[in-house]
Motif scaffolding. Structure first.
Motif, PDB file in Angstrom:
ATOM      1  N   TYR A   1      -1.850  -2.320  -4.358  1.00  0.00           N
ATOM      2  CA  TYR A   1      -1.197  -1.320  -5.217  1.00  0.00           C
ATOM      3  C   TYR A   1      -2.167  -0.861  -6.303  1.00  0.00           C
ATOM      4  CZ  TYR A   1       3.401  -2.281  -3.176  1.00  0.00           C
ATOM      5  OH  TYR A   1       4.464  -2.413  -2.312  1.00  0.00           O
TER       6      TYR A   1
ATOM      7  N   ASN B   1      -4.845   1.448  -4.915  1.00  0.00           N
ATOM      8  CA  ASN B   1      -4.357   2.809  -4.695  1.00  0.00           C
ATOM      9  C   ASN B   1      -4.227   3.593  -5.992  1.00  0.00           C
ATOM     10  OD1 ASN B   1      -3.552   3.645  -1.814  1.00  0.00           O
ATOM     11  ND2 ASN B   1      -2.988   1.487  -1.923  1.00  0.00           N
TER      12      ASN B   1
ATOM     13  N   VAL C   1       1.915   4.594  -1.114  1.00  0.00           N
ATOM     14  CA  VAL C   1       2.367   3.394  -1.823  1.00  0.00           C
ATOM     15  C   VAL C   1       3.869   3.193  -1.620  1.00  0.00           C
ATOM     16  CG1 VAL C   1       2.707   2.409  -4.129  1.00  0.00           C
ATOM     17  CG2 VAL C   1       0.485   3.372  -3.503  1.00  0.00           C
TER      18      VAL C   1
END
Length: 174
Positions: free
Chosen positions: A6, A9, A106
């Motif tokens: 996460y 990204n 995501v």
């Protein structure tokens, strides 16, 4: 998706927006740096791409989607002359495209783990996709292809602008 993924990204999104949105001088480094980063990312993240069942087809879909999105991103970058040098400008539409793509990726990963796990499992079984590694590879290939396609489109536009500048200079001196 792990917390590190996460963060990666979100970091990628921040980097793309910070380094591209606005007006920037066209330099060889500005065009080559993303390609070097893609090569490094491919070497790190694409060591064992699953190829069983329809995993290769899923990765191919990711590749095609990435190229298409990259072409759109490249078309959202304008290349023009300013104060005697070439500059490229990326604005709100460019930023919005990257936000939608990365946040969408995501959210898909989060949803696959929390919201629609059963649907992903069923879809994967019905379509002979071997699991999360195939989905991950497809999204990584999509991201890398998007960057390469965006840079390629920008490179073509820069070449055209340089050619146009040379023709204009020849016309003026003739």
């Amino acid at each position: 998706m792990s917390l590190a993924q996460y963060a990666l990204n979100i970091g990628l999104l921040v980097f793309i927006l910070a380094s591209n949105v606005g007006t920037r001088e066209v330099t060889r480094r500005r065009l080559l740096q993303p390609l070097v980063l893609v090569a490094v990312a491919a070497a790190v993240f694409l060591r064992d791409v699953p190829t069983l069942g329809n995993d290769g087809r899923l990765v191919a879909v990711g590749l095609v989607a990435g190229v298409m999105l990259g072409v759109v991103a490249g078309l959202l970058v304008t290349v023009h002359e300013r104060s005697g040098s070439l500059v490229m400008t990326a604005g709100t539409a460019y930023a919005l495209l990257w936000v939608v793509v990365i946040v969408g990726r995501v959210l898909f990963a989060y949803g696959a783990d929390h919201w629609f796990t059963g649907w992903i499992r069923r879809f994967s079984l019905e379509n002979r996709i071997t699991g999360a590694d195939a989905w991950t590879a497809a999204f990584i290939v999509m991201a890398l292809a998007m960057v390469v396609a965006r840079v390629s489109v920008t490179w073509v536009r820069v070449a055209r602008a340089r050619r146009s500048r040379r023709h204009s200079a020849v016309a003026v001196t003739a």
